[in-house]
Design a protein around this motif. Structure first.
Motif, PDB file in Angstrom:
ATOM      1  N   ILE A 286       0.833  -1.206   0.000  1.00 45.61           N
ATOM      2  CA  ILE A 286       0.000   0.000   0.000  1.00 45.61           C
ATOM      3  C   ILE A 286       0.866   1.253   0.000  1.00 45.61           C
ATOM      4  N   ILE A 287       0.529   2.175  -0.898  1.00 40.71           N
ATOM      5  CA  ILE A 287       1.052   3.537  -0.864  1.00 40.71           C
ATOM      6  C   ILE A 287      -0.096   4.432  -0.418  1.00 40.71           C
ATOM      7  N   SER A 288       0.121   5.273   0.582  1.00 38.52           N
ATOM      8  CA  SER A 288      -0.965   6.091   1.123  1.00 38.52           C
ATOM      9  C   SER A 288      -0.542   7.540   1.273  1.00 38.52           C
ATOM     10  N   ASP A 289      -1.547   8.421   1.218  1.00 35.71           N
ATOM     11  CA  ASP A 289      -1.304   9.797   1.631  1.00 35.71           C
ATOM     12  C   ASP A 289      -1.122   9.802   3.150  1.00 35.71           C
ATOM     13  N   ARG A 290      -0.713  10.947   3.689  1.00 30.80           N
ATOM     14  CA  ARG A 290      -0.381  11.027   5.111  1.00 30.80           C
ATOM     15  C   ARG A 290      -1.537  11.609   5.902  1.00 30.80           C
ATOM     16  N   TRP A 291      -1.829  11.012   7.065  1.00 33.65           N
ATOM     17  CA  TRP A 291      -2.801  11.573   8.000  1.00 33.65           C
ATOM     18  C   TRP A 291      -2.491  11.083   9.408  1.00 33.65           C
ATOM     19  N   GLU A 292      -2.877  11.890  10.378  1.00 34.22           N
ATOM     20  CA  GLU A 292      -2.572  11.586  11.770  1.00 34.22           C
ATOM     21  C   GLU A 292      -3.316  10.325  12.204  1.00 34.22           C
ATOM     22  N   GLY A 293      -2.578   9.424  12.827  1.00 34.61           N
ATOM     23  CA  GLY A 293      -3.167   8.182  13.290  1.00 34.61           C
ATOM     24  C   GLY A 293      -2.879   6.998  12.389  1.00 34.61           C
ATOM     25  N   LEU A 294      -2.425   7.245  11.160  1.00 36.25           N
ATOM     26  CA  LEU A 294      -2.127   6.147  10.247  1.00 36.25           C
ATOM     27  C   LEU A 294      -1.070   5.212  10.831  1.00 36.25           C
ATOM     28  N   ALA A 295      -0.051   5.786  11.449  1.00 38.66           N
ATOM     29  CA  ALA A 295       1.045   4.975  11.976  1.00 38.66           C
ATOM     30  C   ALA A 295       0.594   4.024  13.075  1.00 38.66           C
ATOM     31  N   GLU A 296      -0.502   4.357  13.763  1.00 36.27           N
ATOM     32  CA  GLU A 296      -1.007   3.466  14.801  1.00 36.27           C
ATOM     33  C   GLU A 296      -1.668   2.233  14.204  1.00 36.27           C
ATOM     34  N   VAL A 297      -2.126   2.353  12.963  1.00 35.66           N
ATOM     35  CA  VAL A 297      -2.767   1.228  12.282  1.00 35.66           C
ATOM     36  C   VAL A 297      -1.752   0.481  11.426  1.00 35.66           C
ATOM     37  N   LEU A 298      -1.044   1.219  10.567  1.00 31.88           N
ATOM     38  CA  LEU A 298      -0.034   0.641   9.685  1.00 31.88           C
ATOM     39  C   LEU A 298       1.209   1.531   9.729  1.00 31.88           C
ATOM     40  N   PRO A 299       2.267   1.117  10.409  1.00 30.20           N
ATOM     41  CA  PRO A 299       3.473   1.951  10.529  1.00 30.20           C
ATOM     42  C   PRO A 299       4.137   2.200   9.176  1.00 30.20           C
ATOM     43  N   ASP A 300       4.552   3.435   8.956  1.00 28.69           N
ATOM     44  CA  ASP A 300       5.217   3.827   7.724  1.00 28.69           C
ATOM     45  C   ASP A 300       6.537   3.067   7.586  1.00 28.69           C
ATOM     46  N   GLY A 301       6.760   2.503   6.424  1.00 29.57           N
ATOM     47  CA  GLY A 301       7.989   1.770   6.155  1.00 29.57           C
ATOM     48  C   GLY A 301       7.945   0.323   6.581  1.00 29.57           C
ATOM     49  N   GLU A 302       6.992  -0.040   7.446  1.00 24.19           N
ATOM     50  CA  GLU A 302       6.847  -1.423   7.888  1.00 24.19           C
ATOM     51  C   GLU A 302       5.610  -2.087   7.298  1.00 24.19           C
ATOM     52  N   ALA A 303       4.515  -1.318   7.193  1.00 20.70           N
ATOM     53  CA  ALA A 303       3.267  -1.883   6.700  1.00 20.70           C
ATOM     54  C   ALA A 303       2.598  -1.005   5.647  1.00 20.70           C
ATOM     55  N   VAL A 304       3.142   0.165   5.406  1.00 24.00           N
ATOM     56  CA  VAL A 304       2.612   1.072   4.391  1.00 24.00           C
ATOM     57  C   VAL A 304       3.741   2.003   3.972  1.00 24.00           C
ATOM     58  N   LEU A 305       3.665   2.511   2.764  1.00 21.68           N
ATOM     59  CA  LEU A 305       4.618   3.506   2.280  1.00 21.68           C
ATOM     60  C   LEU A 305       3.863   4.816   2.127  1.00 21.68           C
ATOM     61  N   VAL A 306       4.230   5.830   2.907  1.00 17.58           N
ATOM     62  CA  VAL A 306       3.558   7.126   2.841  1.00 17.58           C
ATOM     63  C   VAL A 306       4.203   7.961   1.737  1.00 17.58           C
ATOM     64  N   ALA A 307       3.383   8.510   0.851  1.00 21.19           N
ATOM     65  CA  ALA A 307       3.876   9.330  -0.257  1.00 21.19           C
ATOM     66  C   ALA A 307       3.218  10.702  -0.204  1.00 21.19           C
ATOM     67  N   GLU A 308       4.015  11.717  -0.471  1.00 21.16           N
ATOM     68  CA  GLU A 308       3.486  13.083  -0.520  1.00 21.16           C
ATOM     69  C   GLU A 308       3.606  13.693  -1.903  1.00 21.16           C
ATOM     70  N   THR A 309       4.519  13.201  -2.707  1.00 24.94           N
ATOM     71  CA  THR A 309       4.754  13.780  -4.024  1.00 24.94           C
ATOM     72  C   THR A 309       4.723  12.710  -5.103  1.00 24.94           C
ATOM     73  N   SER A 310       4.601  13.148  -6.343  1.00 24.38           N
ATOM     74  CA  SER A 310       4.674  12.225  -7.469  1.00 24.38           C
ATOM     75  C   SER A 310       6.005  11.491  -7.479  1.00 24.38           C
ATOM     76  N   GLU A 311       7.052  12.213  -7.113  1.00 23.01           N
ATOM     77  CA  GLU A 311       8.382  11.610  -7.107  1.00 23.01           C
ATOM     78  C   GLU A 311       8.471  10.458  -6.109  1.00 23.01           C
TER      79      GLU A 311
END
Length: 366
Positions: A286-311
């Protein structure tokens, strides 16, 4: 020792049709979980033409489903069952919601609850004086206000809107229906979701622009109501509507899937989409936009990849190894299957209902 099944009545937007709404899949997972636990569930749904023409679950095997034409018929036909129920749970976006709430409240049911599958949207609407499916004066009528969102949203429901008791009841996934099909992925990045104007800029940034810049990659967007004037790149496959029975196959075709969150939900935080749980159960990265509380459900880099830009998306699609992508997908699946299945969520609901007093205090008058 045998336990008498609880009698639960839900009045919701739709169980029979998933067309253009996420409520159906949320209710289906929860009600299947309740069925597995042996509960007696009746779901009441307003019979409206846009769902009548697109029913993909007209006869569920995990609950009784009945349709009604208007609030008067709802009370006339089902009043005795509502009064006999251990709890009546009214959902958000129910047609003529305020009238339905007042009519059910007037019956003096044992426990009256609200299940808001759109809490941040609801709070924003109430703050603007928009009350088409819930009036602000009605919030204190409920013994429990179950919320799609958790975190500080629960405090706001109680302090700002007068909820007697606010409890998080996140959406969930039916893991028996959402699992990897074994298909070989042929889509580099996909997205499943109904068109929403506030989500479209993020979809443009995190999927459409990467598609333009990566013409050799394959992309897909599934969901109804997208305007005809969107300039889809040639390497984006468009699927107008995907029934829940086809979701797992769609996720299984993807190397990555994109999660895009509505603006009100980002502002509120702690509002995981059912799409997150569905994709995770299908072992799709999963690639997801960022929002508060996401890390409590799926930690960034471990269970989800948070993306802010096209790059950020382009780097993931072109540089992440298959082994790293699999670790991401497996991390999400492990967490979701442990804590976010329909059976787990049914347990959360029942625990709250069991904690209510046998005779609720007299309800406040509307």
């Amino acid at each position: 020792m045998t336990t008498t099944p609880r009698k639960l009545v839900f009045i919701g937007l739709s169980l029979s049709s998933s067309w253009g709404n996420g409520h159906a899949t949320t209710f289906r997972a929860l009600l299947r979980g309740l069925h597995e636990k042996g509960e007696d569930v009746l779901f009441l749904e307003r019979d409206v033409p846009w769902y009548a023409n697109a029913r993909d679950l007209p006869d569920p095997d995990f609950c009784r489903l009945a349709l009604y034409q208007d609030t008067g018929e709802l009370i006339a036909r089902f009043g005795p069952e509502l009064q006999a129920a251990d709890a009546v749970i009214i959902g958000s976006y129910v047609p003529e919601g305020p009238a339905v709430i007042d009519a059910v409240h007037a019956l003096g049911v044992k426990a009256l609850c609200f299940y808001d599958i759109d809490t941040p949207v609801t709070m924003a609407k109430l703050s603007r004086g928009e009350e088409e499916y819930l009036q602000r004066r009605q919030v204190p009528l409920f013994d429990v206000y179950f919320s799609f969102s958790g975190g500080r949203v629960l405090d706001r429901l109680e302090t700002d809107f007068g909820a007697r008791r606010a409890e998080a009841l996140y959406c969930s996934v039916d893991e028996t229906r959402y699992r990897h099909t074994g298909a070989t992925p042929d889509i580099d990045l996909g997205y499943l979701g109904t068109y929403s104007p506030d989500r479209q800029p993020t979809l443009e940034r995190l999927l459409i622009e990467p598609a333009r810049r990566l013409p050799r990659c394959r992309f897909a967007v599934a969901g109804p109501q997208y305007p005809d004037d969107i300039d889809w790149p040639a390497n984006v496959e468009r699927i107008d509507h995907l029934a829940p029975a086809d979701h797992a196959a769609f996720y299984s075709r993807q190397r990555f899937t994109l999660n895009v969150t509505r603006a009100d939900m980002i502002a509120a935080g702690w509002s995981p989409s059912v799409r997150l749980f569905e994709a995770a159960a299908c072992r799709t990265a999963i690639i997801s936009d960022r929002w508060e509380g996401l890390a409590e459900v799926l930690p960034d880099g471990e269970a989800v990849l948070v993306a802010e830009t096209s790059e950020d998306v382009i780097v993931a699609l072109t540089e992440m190894t298959s082994e790293a992508r699999d670790r991401l997908a497996n991390g999400a699946m492990t967490r979701v299957l442990a804590d976010h299945t329909g059976r787990a969520r049914a347990g959360d609901l029942l625990a709250v209902l069991d904690s209510l007093p046998a005779q609720p205090a007299a309800r406040r008058r509307a």
